[in-house]
Scaffold this active site. Sequence first.
Site, short mmCIF file in Angstrom:
data_model
loop_
_atom_site.label_atom_id
_atom_site.label_comp_id
_atom_site.label_asym_id
_atom_site.label_seq_id
_atom_site.Cartn_x
_atom_site.Cartn_y
_atom_site.Cartn_z
N SER A 6 0.96 -1.10 0.01
CA SER A 6 0.09 -0.02 0.03
C SER A 6 0.83 1.28 0.15
O SER A 6 1.51 1.43 -1.12
CB SER A 6 -1.02 0.00 1.22
OG SER A 6 -2.12 0.62 0.96
N HIS A 64 -7.29 -6.09 0.58
CA HIS A 64 -6.31 -5.16 0.17
C HIS A 64 -5.05 -5.63 1.52
O HIS A 64 -4.06 -5.26 1.04
CB HIS A 64 -6.77 -3.64 0.74
CG HIS A 64 -5.63 -2.70 0.63
ND1 HIS A 64 -5.07 -2.46 -0.55
CD2 HIS A 64 -5.35 -1.80 1.50
CE1 HIS A 64 -4.03 -1.59 -0.35
NE2 HIS A 64 -4.36 -1.13 0.96
N ASP A 108 -1.86 13.95 12.98
CA ASP A 108 -2.28 15.42 12.24
C ASP A 108 -1.47 15.62 10.89
O ASP A 108 -1.86 15.96 10.07
CB ASP A 108 -1.84 16.48 13.27
CG ASP A 108 -2.70 16.38 14.53
OD1 ASP A 108 -3.88 15.88 14.41
OD2 ASP A 108 -2.18 17.06 15.49
#
Length: 266
Positions: free
Chosen positions: A99, A246, A187
């Site tokens: 990924s 996945h 963040d």
Amino acid sequence: MGLAVSAHGGYHTSMLNTIIHGEPTAKPPLLIAHGLYGSARNWGVIARRLADERQVVAVDMRNHAYSMWTDQHSYPELANDLAEVIDHFGGMADVVGHSMGGKAAMTLALQYGDLVRKLVVADIAPVIYSHSQIQFTEAMRAVDLSKVKRRSDASEQLAKLGVEPALQSFFTQSLDVKGQRWLLNLDVLAAEMPKIMGFPELEASWDGPTLFLSGSASEYVLPEHRDLIRGLFPTAKFAKIPGAGHWLHADKPREFEAAVRAFLNA
């Protein structure tokens, strides 16, 4: 930590955190780059199995687990991080990336091709994906960590936020329960999500042996991606693991390990 200087000129306050399995052998080491929200630890079982034939080095990518947190999270930077690790472990490696780690591994091969012997790209293509993973960042940020005494407490909160059980256990592996904090720079990962979902435009190709290994139940690597893939990786081969999605290495670990082993030893 002092400044580590890569042969490729990148400066870091420290090298990526690594978990090393096995001893060096005559074969190049195998570097494993995990996906978004993952860690080197997630790959322990597969890494240990593959370490019977070669040294396996699993890394924590930047902004994940025990590696450095930075404000930037682009694929050229992630590739530079991986190049630095390969430099440290002898200057040549086989690479498996899943990924986000697969996109970093592809960028590594395209930018620093001399460092890679064989490349396995697990369930990802060098394309821009329209679906974001931002909802998982938001879910983790919404967990009230002051009420978490054990991982199951966090799983319960994630369940209420609509996160499926398999992903609850995956995400909570990146939870420091005692410190009541995520081992993820949520963040920055949120701010950099467009880059993570994207892929850099690189005027390059890499003609080393490359395997695009996908889950048959996943839609990340589609037939219409193949021309683009072959433009970047002319020798690319394609294989699917039946019944895997996945997270193919978690869904079908034995089959994943067997496919990687066969390709590396071919």
